[in-house]
Design a protein around this motif. Structure first.
Motif, PDB file in Angstrom:
ATOM      1  N   LYS A 127       5.889  -8.546   1.742  1.00  0.00           N
ATOM      2  CA  LYS A 127       6.790  -8.201   1.426  1.00  0.00           C
ATOM      3  C   LYS A 127       6.351  -6.697   1.230  1.00  0.00           C
ATOM      4  O   LYS A 127       5.215  -6.693   0.907  1.00  0.00           O
ATOM      5  N   VAL A 128       7.015  -5.462   1.301  1.00  0.00           N
ATOM      6  CA  VAL A 128       6.812  -4.222   1.756  1.00  0.00           C
ATOM      7  C   VAL A 128       7.396  -3.454   0.773  1.00  0.00           C
ATOM      8  O   VAL A 128       9.100  -3.439   0.930  1.00  0.00           O
ATOM      9  N   LEU A 129       6.880  -2.822   0.001  1.00  0.00           N
ATOM     10  CA  LEU A 129       7.508  -1.989  -1.417  1.00  0.00           C
ATOM     11  C   LEU A 129       6.970  -0.818  -0.735  1.00  0.00           C
ATOM     12  O   LEU A 129       6.142   0.015  -0.452  1.00  0.00           O
ATOM     13  N   PHE A 130       8.110   0.753  -0.716  1.00  0.00           N
ATOM     14  CA  PHE A 130       7.847   1.420  -0.135  1.00  0.00           C
ATOM     15  C   PHE A 130       8.528   2.560  -1.675  1.00  0.00           C
ATOM     16  O   PHE A 130       9.327   2.491  -2.410  1.00  0.00           O
ATOM     17  N   LEU A 131       7.526   3.371  -2.061  1.00  0.00           N
ATOM     18  CA  LEU A 131       7.368   3.513  -3.625  1.00  0.00           C
ATOM     19  C   LEU A 131       7.559   5.570  -3.343  1.00  0.00           C
ATOM     20  O   LEU A 131       6.006   5.549  -3.027  1.00  0.00           O
ATOM     21  N   CYS A 132       7.870   5.812  -4.221  1.00  0.00           N
ATOM     22  CA  CYS A 132       8.367   7.292  -4.142  1.00  0.00           C
ATOM     23  C   CYS A 132       9.026   8.029  -5.617  1.00  0.00           C
ATOM     24  O   CYS A 132       9.172   7.126  -6.480  1.00  0.00           O
ATOM     25  N   SER A 133       8.718   9.153  -5.792  1.00  0.00           N
ATOM     26  CA  SER A 133       9.888   9.623  -7.415  1.00  0.00           C
ATOM     27  C   SER A 133      10.908   9.102  -7.436  1.00  0.00           C
ATOM     28  O   SER A 133      11.862   8.852  -8.230  1.00  0.00           O
ATOM     29  N   PHE A 171       2.461  -5.324  -0.139  1.00  0.00           N
ATOM     30  CA  PHE A 171       1.927  -4.106   0.595  1.00  0.00           C
ATOM     31  C   PHE A 171       3.006  -3.363  -1.063  1.00  0.00           C
ATOM     32  O   PHE A 171       4.080  -3.633  -0.724  1.00  0.00           O
ATOM     33  N   ILE A 172       2.560  -2.526  -1.450  1.00  0.00           N
ATOM     34  CA  ILE A 172       2.598  -0.957  -1.864  1.00  0.00           C
ATOM     35  C   ILE A 172       2.056   0.172  -1.244  1.00  0.00           C
ATOM     36  O   ILE A 172       1.222   0.350  -1.449  1.00  0.00           O
ATOM     37  N   ILE A 173       3.404   0.565  -1.011  1.00  0.00           N
ATOM     38  CA  ILE A 173       2.582   2.453  -0.062  1.00  0.00           C
ATOM     39  C   ILE A 173       3.391   3.105  -0.392  1.00  0.00           C
ATOM     40  O   ILE A 173       5.057   3.718  -0.694  1.00  0.00           O
ATOM     41  N   THR A 174       3.107   3.885  -1.506  1.00  0.00           N
ATOM     42  CA  THR A 174       3.369   5.030  -2.176  1.00  0.00           C
ATOM     43  C   THR A 174       3.596   5.993  -0.820  1.00  0.00           C
ATOM     44  O   THR A 174       2.577   6.842  -0.068  1.00  0.00           O
ATOM     45  N   VAL A 185      -1.804  -5.282  -1.492  1.00  0.00           N
ATOM     46  CA  VAL A 185      -2.299  -4.141  -0.845  1.00  0.00           C
ATOM     47  C   VAL A 185      -1.649  -2.938  -1.097  1.00  0.00           C
ATOM     48  O   VAL A 185      -0.788  -2.570  -1.139  1.00  0.00           O
ATOM     49  N   THR A 186      -2.552  -1.586  -1.396  1.00  0.00           N
ATOM     50  CA  THR A 186      -1.518  -0.214  -1.469  1.00  0.00           C
ATOM     51  C   THR A 186      -2.418   0.505  -0.758  1.00  0.00           C
ATOM     52  O   THR A 186      -3.619   0.917  -0.511  1.00  0.00           O
ATOM     53  N   LEU A 204      -9.399  -5.781   1.342  1.00  0.00           N
ATOM     54  CA  LEU A 204     -10.255  -4.477   1.182  1.00  0.00           C
ATOM     55  C   LEU A 204     -10.131  -4.049   3.167  1.00  0.00           C
ATOM     56  O   LEU A 204     -10.570  -2.850   3.311  1.00  0.00           O
ATOM     57  N   SER A 205     -10.587  -4.943   4.224  1.00  0.00           N
ATOM     58  CA  SER A 205     -10.383  -4.570   5.667  1.00  0.00           C
ATOM     59  C   SER A 205      -8.831  -3.731   5.860  1.00  0.00           C
ATOM     60  O   SER A 205      -8.966  -2.931   6.032  1.00  0.00           O
ATOM     61  N   LEU A 206      -8.126  -4.425   4.802  1.00  0.00           N
ATOM     62  CA  LEU A 206      -6.728  -3.974   5.282  1.00  0.00           C
ATOM     63  C   LEU A 206      -6.427  -2.580   4.546  1.00  0.00           C
ATOM     64  O   LEU A 206      -5.958  -1.782   5.535  1.00  0.00           O
ATOM     65  N   GLU A 207      -6.647  -2.439   3.000  1.00  0.00           N
ATOM     66  CA  GLU A 207      -6.969  -1.438   2.722  1.00  0.00           C
ATOM     67  C   GLU A 207      -7.906  -0.144   3.614  1.00  0.00           C
ATOM     68  O   GLU A 207      -7.533   1.207   3.501  1.00  0.00           O
TER      69      GLU A 207
END
Length: 163
Positions: A4-10, A77-80, A97-98, A145-148
């Motif tokens: 599951k991946v979250l794309f986060l913005c304003s 994952f959270i991708i800002t 993982v951020t 840690l390796s992923l980040e």
């Protein structure tokens, strides 16, 4: 099992909506993408809708969502996508993982409608490139840690090549 991946913005009106749609298509079977905003807009940006239509991706029926709507979801994952989101990103699971993808907000572009649309198309291509790189990472073989670290190194390389 899909990650599951979250794309986060304003505002969740353009960049994060585009990223969600692209990853759900390109990562089908491996990832399920969501998007949210810290202060969601009332509707999806019309230029984002048109830019995505150019690749036969329809986001016109999507609605901006607040991050709080996903309070019960454990994201892998959270991708800002903007500095505001990285600075105000709520604390998540220690296993999440951020990573930050600093992508310019196309809503702020000035010019004619055609020039604005071109800026959205450029942002969409940037997001596609980043997602293609994301999909190339051997996620199942790396620890958090390796992923980040890998994702941040790739982000730095992408930023250099996109300048």
């Amino acid at each position: 099992m899909e990650k599951k991946v979250l794309f986060l913005c304003s505002q969740n009106a353009a960049r994060s909506q585009m990223a969600e749609a692209i990853l759900n298509i390109k990562g089908k079977g491996r990832f399920i993408a969501y998007s949210a905003g810290l202060n969601p807009a009332s509707k999806i940006d019309s230029f984002a809708i048109e830019a995505m239509k150019r690749d036969d991706i329809d986001i016109s029926c999507k609605k901006p969502k607040a991050f709080m709507e996903f309070g019960n979801v454990n994201f892998d994952f959270i991708i800002t996508l903007c500095d505001k989101a990285i600075n105000e990103c709520p604390n998540c699971s220690i296993d999440t993982v951020t990573v930050h993808w600093g992508i310019t907000d196309p809503i702020n572009f000035k010019g004619t409608d055609e020039e604005k649309l071109e800026s959205y198309i450029k942002i969409k291509k940037d997001i596609m490139t980043r997602i293609n790189v994301f999909l190339s990472i051997p996620i199942g073989k790396l620890n958090k840690l390796s992923l980040e670290t890998n994702m941040q190194e790739l982000e730095n390389l992408l930023n250099l090549s996109l300048i």
